[in-house]
Design a protein around this motif. Structure first.
Motif, PDB file in Angstrom:
ATOM      1  N   TYR A  42      18.999  86.000  28.421  1.00 31.77           N
ATOM      2  CA  TYR A  42      20.264  85.997  29.164  1.00 31.77           C
ATOM      3  C   TYR A  42      20.472  84.686  29.936  1.00 31.77           C
ATOM      4  CZ  TYR A  42      20.045  91.078  28.368  1.00 31.77           C
ATOM      5  OH  TYR A  42      19.951  92.325  27.815  1.00 31.77           O
ATOM      6  N   PRO A  43      20.322  83.522  29.304  1.00 35.78           N
ATOM      7  CA  PRO A  43      20.399  82.258  30.053  1.00 35.78           C
ATOM      8  C   PRO A  43      21.756  81.994  30.701  1.00 35.78           C
ATOM      9  CG  PRO A  43      20.377  81.851  27.686  1.00 35.78           C
ATOM     10  CD  PRO A  43      20.052  83.300  27.869  1.00 35.78           C
ATOM     11  N   SER A  44      22.846  82.323  30.017  1.00 36.59           N
ATOM     12  CA  SER A  44      24.162  82.044  30.603  1.00 36.59           C
ATOM     13  C   SER A  44      24.428  82.957  31.792  1.00 36.59           C
ATOM     14  CB  SER A  44      25.261  82.197  29.551  1.00 36.59           C
ATOM     15  OG  SER A  44      25.294  83.516  29.035  1.00 36.59           O
ATOM     16  N   THR A  45      24.030  84.228  31.667  1.00 32.86           N
ATOM     17  CA  THR A  45      24.202  85.157  32.787  1.00 32.86           C
ATOM     18  C   THR A  45      23.333  84.739  33.967  1.00 32.86           C
ATOM     19  OG1 THR A  45      24.687  86.976  31.274  1.00 32.86           O
ATOM     20  CG2 THR A  45      24.019  87.555  33.510  1.00 32.86           C
ATOM     21  N   ALA A  46      22.097  84.333  33.684  1.00 31.38           N
ATOM     22  CA  ALA A  46      21.198  83.898  34.754  1.00 31.38           C
ATOM     23  C   ALA A  46      21.764  82.683  35.481  1.00 31.38           C
ATOM     24  CB  ALA A  46      19.822  83.579  34.180  1.00 31.38           C
ATOM     25  N   ALA A  47      22.367  81.750  34.730  1.00 34.15           N
ATOM     26  CA  ALA A  47      22.948  80.552  35.352  1.00 34.15           C
ATOM     27  C   ALA A  47      24.120  80.928  36.263  1.00 34.15           C
ATOM     28  CB  ALA A  47      23.396  79.577  34.270  1.00 34.15           C
ATOM     29  N   LYS A  48      24.959  81.867  35.815  1.00 32.00           N
ATOM     30  CA  LYS A  48      26.082  82.316  36.652  1.00 32.00           C
ATOM     31  C   LYS A  48      25.568  82.994  37.918  1.00 32.00           C
ATOM     32  CE  LYS A  48      29.228  83.029  32.748  1.00 32.00           C
ATOM     33  NZ  LYS A  48      29.944  84.051  31.921  1.00 32.00           N
ATOM     34  N   LEU A  49      24.521  83.803  37.764  1.00 34.02           N
ATOM     35  CA  LEU A  49      23.948  84.471  38.929  1.00 34.02           C
ATOM     36  C   LEU A  49      23.349  83.469  39.908  1.00 34.02           C
ATOM     37  CD1 LEU A  49      22.270  87.506  37.154  1.00 34.02           C
ATOM     38  CD2 LEU A  49      24.108  87.644  38.836  1.00 34.02           C
ATOM     39  N   ASP A  50      22.724  82.423  39.394  1.00 37.74           N
ATOM     40  CA  ASP A  50      22.176  81.386  40.272  1.00 37.74           C
ATOM     41  C   ASP A  50      23.265  80.791  41.153  1.00 37.74           C
ATOM     42  OD1 ASP A  50      19.620  81.720  39.311  1.00 37.74           O
ATOM     43  OD2 ASP A  50      19.677  79.999  37.963  1.00 37.74           O
ATOM     44  N   GLU A  51      24.414  80.521  40.569  1.00 36.50           N
ATOM     45  CA  GLU A  51      25.518  79.954  41.346  1.00 36.50           C
ATOM     46  C   GLU A  51      26.013  80.938  42.398  1.00 36.50           C
ATOM     47  OE1 GLU A  51      26.699  76.820  41.408  1.00 36.50           O
ATOM     48  OE2 GLU A  51      24.937  76.500  40.159  1.00 36.50           O
ATOM     49  N   LEU A  52      26.073  82.215  42.028  1.00 33.21           N
ATOM     50  CA  LEU A  52      26.474  83.230  42.999  1.00 33.21           C
ATOM     51  C   LEU A  52      25.476  83.306  44.151  1.00 33.21           C
ATOM     52  CD1 LEU A  52      27.650  86.165  40.704  1.00 33.21           C
ATOM     53  CD2 LEU A  52      29.094  84.659  42.072  1.00 33.21           C
ATOM     54  N   VAL A  53      24.197  83.256  43.819  1.00 34.49           N
ATOM     55  CA  VAL A  53      23.155  83.327  44.851  1.00 34.49           C
ATOM     56  C   VAL A  53      23.264  82.140  45.809  1.00 34.49           C
ATOM     57  CG1 VAL A  53      20.664  83.174  45.254  1.00 34.49           C
ATOM     58  CG2 VAL A  53      21.554  84.709  43.489  1.00 34.49           C
ATOM     59  N   LEU A  54      23.472  80.960  45.279  1.00 37.68           N
ATOM     60  CA  LEU A  54      23.612  79.781  46.136  1.00 37.68           C
ATOM     61  C   LEU A  54      24.823  79.917  47.056  1.00 37.68           C
ATOM     62  CD1 LEU A  54      22.758  76.932  43.598  1.00 37.68           C
ATOM     63  CD2 LEU A  54      21.332  77.752  45.474  1.00 37.68           C
ATOM     64  N   GLY A  55      25.917  80.461  46.531  1.00 34.04           N
ATOM     65  CA  GLY A  55      27.100  80.669  47.366  1.00 34.04           C
ATOM     66  C   GLY A  55      26.845  81.678  48.467  1.00 34.04           C
TER      67      GLY A  55
END
Length: 385
Positions: free
Chosen positions: A83-96
């Motif tokens: 799930y690399p694309s989902t993980a990348a989106k979640l990373d951005e959410l976490v940083l926000g």
């Protein structure tokens, strides 16, 4: 990904403590060990992430986008990026989420108001988000900012002429356990042990900001100050009130149950990690001996639950991680009997539901790792590794 109009099932699914997110960790660990098929695991992950993922300011390591990010990180522990694309989106959410929460915490500090568990603790606050970032993005500027905030949180402040710890909260630890005027928590879940553990784990991995080593030293000395003794060995109070600080001794008369969340196992693991971060072998050995002292049959008999948070599974998992780092044999020598006790009593002791923190999934995860360390790193959500 949105946090609006969530159903009750969606909210529960995203809970690492009691929902599908935490349960998925058990199946991920089994898949990584080769005892379960990956095609079955994907259904558990989809259940955890179904619907709208919470990315509001109340999201935390144990709920919402950070919780799902933690699950996907565990699923990739073998180097296979699922799930690399989902993980990348979640990373951005976490940083926000982290940036917004840091802004709120900094404004609170600047205004001189007291902290809350929600702001800083492992379950719902910035300590938990820091634990996630140590795994996902250890070199991020946001992690460095959280570490600076945590360093600042260790600094005492004066309230009504009384010097209180920076993590002092004005609310009760539990609605049924009033602490008039507030309290300073000592445990791994909500207090000083969690603060010490995350600063020490970060330092151990080379994530260091100005004042971090001094903050670790301060916390170690603070635990020295409140270390108590009994026939069952060294122990610490669960929390301190204003009256405790004024008198210099805790109202708690003896050791509580030896649990991960509030008890001696969690505190001594944090002290061991702090000593390792500082390169202090004497303190490390003391922490290990103190942990071993609470792993006796008499102490463990106080446990009426099997789960990770309050029970035997959490004690075993904490001790096993301490043994991996141990400079002495004190804790290691306790593990075989502790593992045997866990296997014997897992079915007999109380658990709450199927979830990770107090339920069956957490007990089974601990039992999965009685012979080998976790392959998924699932127990990093406990701040013991």
């Amino acid at each position: 990904m949105s946090s609006e109009m969530l159903t009750a099932d969606e909210m529960t699914a995203q809970s690492l403590s009691r929902g599908a997110a935490g349960i998925a960790l058990l199946h991920i660990e089994r898949a990584l060990s080769g005892t379960e098929e990956w095609r079955n695991i994907y259904a558990h992950i989809r259940q955890a992430a179904a619907g709208r993922v919470v990315a509001a300011e109340h999201a935390s390591l144990y709920y919402g986008a950070p919780a799902i990010a933690f699950v996907l990180h565990a699923a990739s522990a073998d180097g296979e990026h699922r799930y690399p694309s989902t993980a990348a989106k979640l990373d951005e959410l976490v940083l926000g989420i982290a940036r917004r929460r840091l802004a709120t915490a900094t404004a609170r500090m600047d205004g001189g108001a007291p902290a809350t568990f929600h702001e800083y603790d492992l379950f719902s606050g910035l300590i938990g988000i820091a634990a996630l970032l140590l795994n996902r993005m250890p070199r991020s500027d946001v992690l460095a900012q959280i570490l600076r905030y945590l360093v600042r949180l260790t600094r005492p402040r004066v309230e009504d002429g009384l010097e209180i710890p920076g993590w002092w909260v004005p609310h009760d630890p539990d609605p049924l356990l009033p602490t008039p005027g507030g309290h300073a928590n000592l445990g791994m879940a909500h207090g000083a042990a969690g603060l010490l553990a995350v600063l020490a784990l970060a330092a151990r991995r080379g994530c260091v900001v100005l004042g971090q080593r001094e903050a670790i030293t301060f916390l170690m000395l603070w635990f020295d100050r409140w270390r108590q003794f009994s026939g069952d060995g060294p122990w610490w109070p669960q929390w301190l009130t204003q009256e405790d600080l004024r008198s210099g001794r805790p109202a708690q008369s003896g050791p509580g149950r030896p649990s991960w969340c509030y008890g001696t196992p969690g505190i001594t693991r944090a002290l061991q990690l702090g000593a390792i971060a500082l390169g202090d072998q004497e303190r490390q050995r003391t922490a290990e001996e103190d942990m071993a002292a609470c792993l006796t049959a008499g102490q463990l008999a106080r446990l009426s639950e099997a789960g990770l948070c309050h029970g035997l599974a959490g004690v075993y998992q904490t001790a096993s991680r301490a043994a991996q780092d141990a400079d002495s044999e004190a804790v290691t020598a306790c593990l075989p009997e502790l593992a045997s006790l866990l296997r014997k009593q897992a079915a007999a002791l109380h658990v709450e539901g199927a979830g990770l923190l107090t339920g069956e999934a957490g007990v089974r995860l601990a039992m999965e790792t009685t012979h080998t360390p976790p392959r998924s790193g699932w127990d990093s959500c406990l701040l013991i590794t």
